[in-house]
Scaffold this active site. Structure first.
Site, PDB file in Angstrom:
ATOM      1  N   CYS A 176       0.812  -1.227   0.000  1.00 14.33           N
ATOM      2  CA  CYS A 176       0.000   0.000   0.000  1.00 14.33           C
ATOM      3  C   CYS A 176       0.844   1.275   0.000  1.00 14.33           C
ATOM      4  O   CYS A 176       0.319   2.349  -0.285  1.00 14.33           O
ATOM      5  CB  CYS A 176      -0.946   0.002   1.190  1.00 14.33           C
TER       6      CYS A 176
ATOM      7  N   HIS B  92      -3.264   7.188   2.937  1.00 17.65           N
ATOM      8  CA  HIS B  92      -3.657   5.881   2.419  1.00 17.65           C
ATOM      9  C   HIS B  92      -5.060   5.565   2.950  1.00 17.65           C
ATOM     10  O   HIS B  92      -5.340   5.733   4.134  1.00 17.65           O
ATOM     11  CB  HIS B  92      -2.652   4.828   2.875  1.00 17.65           C
TER      12      HIS B  92
ATOM     13  N   ASN C 276      -9.975  -0.169   0.449  1.00 11.49           N
ATOM     14  CA  ASN C 276      -8.518  -0.050   0.382  1.00 11.49           C
ATOM     15  C   ASN C 276      -8.042  -0.601  -0.963  1.00 11.49           C
ATOM     16  O   ASN C 276      -8.107  -1.813  -1.192  1.00 11.49           O
ATOM     17  CB  ASN C 276      -7.920  -0.844   1.562  1.00 11.49           C
TER      18      ASN C 276
HETATM   19  N1  ACO Z   1     -18.034  -8.741   9.947  1.00 14.54           N
HETATM   20  C1  ACO Z   1     -18.468  -9.014  11.211  1.00 14.54           C
HETATM   21  N2  ACO Z   1     -17.637  -9.333  12.216  1.00 14.54           N
HETATM   22  C2  ACO Z   1     -16.325  -9.368  11.930  1.00 14.54           C
HETATM   23  C3  ACO Z   1     -15.814  -9.092  10.646  1.00 14.54           C
HETATM   24  C4  ACO Z   1     -16.730  -8.770   9.640  1.00 14.54           C
HETATM   25  N3  ACO Z   1     -16.336  -8.487   8.385  1.00 14.54           N
HETATM   26  N4  ACO Z   1     -14.470  -9.203  10.698  1.00 14.54           N
HETATM   27  C5  ACO Z   1     -14.135  -9.529  11.936  1.00 14.54           C
HETATM   28  N5  ACO Z   1     -15.259  -9.641  12.710  1.00 14.54           N
HETATM   29  C6  ACO Z   1     -15.354  -9.947  14.123  1.00 14.54           C
HETATM   30  C7  ACO Z   1     -14.136 -10.636  14.636  1.00 14.54           C
HETATM   31  O1  ACO Z   1     -14.216 -12.029  14.411  1.00 14.54           O
HETATM   32  C8  ACO Z   1     -14.159 -10.278  16.108  1.00 14.54           C
HETATM   33  O2  ACO Z   1     -15.050 -11.150  16.751  1.00 14.54           O
HETATM   34  P1  ACO Z   1     -14.676 -11.749  18.209  1.00 14.54           P
HETATM   35  O3  ACO Z   1     -14.559 -10.540  19.105  1.00 14.54           O
HETATM   36  O4  ACO Z   1     -15.843 -12.618  18.495  1.00 14.54           O
HETATM   37  O5  ACO Z   1     -13.373 -12.458  18.017  1.00 14.54           O
HETATM   38  C9  ACO Z   1     -14.784  -8.888  16.132  1.00 14.54           C
HETATM   39  O6  ACO Z   1     -15.419  -8.728  14.875  1.00 14.54           O
HETATM   40  C10 ACO Z   1     -13.777  -7.771  16.367  1.00 14.54           C
HETATM   41  O7  ACO Z   1     -12.677  -7.973  15.488  1.00 14.54           O
HETATM   42  P2  ACO Z   1     -11.407  -7.056  15.520  1.00 14.54           P
HETATM   43  O8  ACO Z   1     -10.387  -7.599  14.569  1.00 14.54           O
HETATM   44  O9  ACO Z   1     -10.979  -6.787  16.919  1.00 14.54           O
HETATM   45  O10 ACO Z   1     -12.009  -5.680  14.947  1.00 14.54           O
HETATM   46  P3  ACO Z   1     -11.306  -4.289  14.831  1.00 14.54           P
HETATM   47  O11 ACO Z   1     -12.099  -3.280  15.549  1.00 14.54           O
HETATM   48  O12 ACO Z   1      -9.823  -4.368  15.125  1.00 14.54           O
HETATM   49  O13 ACO Z   1     -11.443  -3.978  13.283  1.00 14.54           O
HETATM   50  C11 ACO Z   1     -10.172  -4.100  11.252  1.00 14.54           C
HETATM   51  C12 ACO Z   1     -10.884  -4.881  12.349  1.00 14.54           C
HETATM   52  C13 ACO Z   1     -11.208  -3.280  10.490  1.00 14.54           C
HETATM   53  C14 ACO Z   1      -9.518  -5.119  10.309  1.00 14.54           C
HETATM   54  C15 ACO Z   1      -9.108  -3.168  11.855  1.00 14.54           C
HETATM   55  O14 ACO Z   1      -8.335  -3.864  12.813  1.00 14.54           O
HETATM   56  C16 ACO Z   1      -8.202  -2.588  10.807  1.00 14.54           C
HETATM   57  O15 ACO Z   1      -8.621  -1.839   9.957  1.00 14.54           O
HETATM   58  N6  ACO Z   1      -6.883  -2.883  10.864  1.00 14.54           N
HETATM   59  C17 ACO Z   1      -5.951  -2.397   9.901  1.00 14.54           C
HETATM   60  C18 ACO Z   1      -5.932  -3.323   8.735  1.00 14.54           C
HETATM   61  C19 ACO Z   1      -5.429  -2.682   7.479  1.00 14.54           C
HETATM   62  O16 ACO Z   1      -5.584  -1.491   7.270  1.00 14.54           O
HETATM   63  N7  ACO Z   1      -4.859  -3.491   6.614  1.00 14.54           N
HETATM   64  C20 ACO Z   1      -4.453  -3.033   5.340  1.00 14.54           C
HETATM   65  C21 ACO Z   1      -3.018  -2.731   5.343  1.00 14.54           C
HETATM   66  S1  ACO Z   1      -2.515  -2.030   3.856  1.00 14.54           S
HETATM   67  C22 ACO Z   1      -1.756  -3.170   2.773  1.00 14.54           C
HETATM   68  O17 ACO Z   1      -0.581  -3.120   2.540  1.00 14.54           O
HETATM   69  C23 ACO Z   1      -2.561  -4.254   2.135  1.00 14.54           C
END
Ligand code: ACO
Length: 329
Positions: A116, A256, A286
């Site tokens: 990214c 980003h 993204n």
């Molecule tokens: N729908 C419903 N529930 C979901 C989903 C979904 N799509 N995805 C995960 N959950 C659940 C999980 O299983 C978890 O359940 P649990 O508590 O029973 O275990 C709960 O939701 C909370 O999950 P978290 O991972 O703690 O959620 P968080 O608030 O951290 O949000 C997210 C997740 C959106 C992925 C966030 O952590 C994030 O944006 N991180 C950065 C990731 C990113 O930007 N990556 C790209 C990098 S760039 C590149 O180079 C590709």
């Protein structure tokens, strides 16, 4: 004779026609519009046609950037495509783009993978090559078909990404526009937090005929969330300090477009209002290396970035790579 002053002369972007909404996704995996929007700020994303390639999307964005710059393919002698979803492992997607556009054979064409952050890595590379005086006009493109590297049964990743392309033409400055600075970083120790764990040379394809799972992104989202905030804040602060520019002097920040919550925290840490940030991730998700140039093109075309403005780009991605850039228009 000193190095030529280099500037972004034109921008362009391309997004595939097909829109995949959060509600559409909730029919494929156990998720909801409410969960995706509240956790990420994303409402919908674009998905490339099955036979639509990264190089075709890149070429469409590049054509628009050339038109914006008032140049033609014949003026280009360097193409860098930042992508983690090339058409093929080889040859470089940039060579396909060259062929689609009819760029002359004396042009250097290659790909660069910094996930990214790829667009900022490509921008700095092209700037250095043009600064040497040995190349005159470069196409710097971020293009991704992220839909091709997603596990569509994994709700923790497939809801976050989208397809698209953005391009800039870099060349000798006209008027006040100029590249001010770029800073690039990487923390390879965190490489395992976000990767495509197969499809490369490690591990080798088993000789006994075992079929590997299709290549797809795996991610430790919560860890990345925290590191991304620290990295983007550091990258933004470093470049502002290095060039003695205050946050208040930035007319527009183009971050980003991964997660609205990450952007909101960075705005808070940099003590900038959210209005300073250009955000379009609600409509595209993204798009990895395409994210900043796609947002930049929309920001320029909507009048959010104007001549005389100073813009800050800040990115993070797999690697983990991160970086920032300051550009005057
Ligand atoms: N729908 C419903 N529930 C979901 C989903 C979904 N799509 N995805 C995960 N959950 C659940 C999980 O299983 C978890 O359940 P649990 O508590 O029973 O275990 C709960 O939701 C909370 O999950 P978290 O991972 O703690 O959620 P968080 O608030 O951290 O949000 C997210 C997740 C959106 C992925 C966030 O952590 C994030 O944006 N991180 C950065 C990731 C990113 O930007 N990556 C790209 C990098 S760039 C590149 O180079 C590709």
């Amino acid at each position: 004779m000193g190095s030529p002053v280099i500037a972004i002369l034109g921008t362009g972007s391309y997004a595939p026609e097909k829109i995949l909404t959060n509600d559409d996704l909730s029919k494929i995996v156990d998720t909801s519009d409410e969960w995706i929007f509240s956790r990420s700020g994303i409402r919908e994303r674009r998905i490339a046609g099955e036979n639509e390639t990264t190089s075709q999307m890149a070429a469409s964005a590049a054509r628009a950037a050339l038109a914006d710059a008032g140049l033609t393919a014949a003026d280009i002698d360097l193409i860098i495509v930042a992508t983690m979803t090339p058409d093929l492992p080889m040859p470089a997607t940039a060579c396909f783009v060259q062929s689609h556009l009819g760029v002359p054979t004396h042009a250097a064409c290659f790909d660069l993978n910094a996930a990214c952050s790829g667009f900022l890595y490509a921008l700095d590379t092209a700037w250095a090559m043009l600064g040497s005086g040995r190349y005159r006009h470069a196409l710097v493109i971020g293009a991704e078909k992220m839909s091709s590297v997603l596990d569509w049964t994994d709700r923790t990743t497939c809801v976050l990404f989208g397809d698209g392309a953005g391009a800039v033409v870099l060349g000798p400055a006209r008027g006040t526009a100029q590249m001010i600075g770029v800073k690039l970083y990487a923390e390879g120790a965190h490489a395992g937090l976000l990767c495509i764990p197969n499809g490369g040379s490690n591990p080798p394809v088993p000789a006994n005929g075992t079929v590997l799972a299709p290549r797809a992104i795996t991610m430790k989202g919560r860890e990345i969330f925290k590191i991304a905030i620290r990295e983007m804040e550091d990258a933004a602060r470093d470049i502002l300090e290095q060039h003695q520019v205050s946050a208040a002097q930035i007319n527009c920040v183009i971050p980003h477009q991964a997660n609205l919550r990450i952007i909101e925290v960075i705005a808070q840490y940099l003590e900038l209002p959210m209005e300073s940030f250009f955000v379009n991730l609600d409509r595209y998700g993204n798009t990895s290396a395409a994210s900043i140039p796609l947002a930049l093109d929309e920001a320029r075309r909507s009048g959010r970035v104007k001549p005389g403005d100073t813009t800050l780009f800040v990115a993070f991605g797999a690697g983990l790579t991160y970086g920032s850039a300051l550009v005057r228009w």
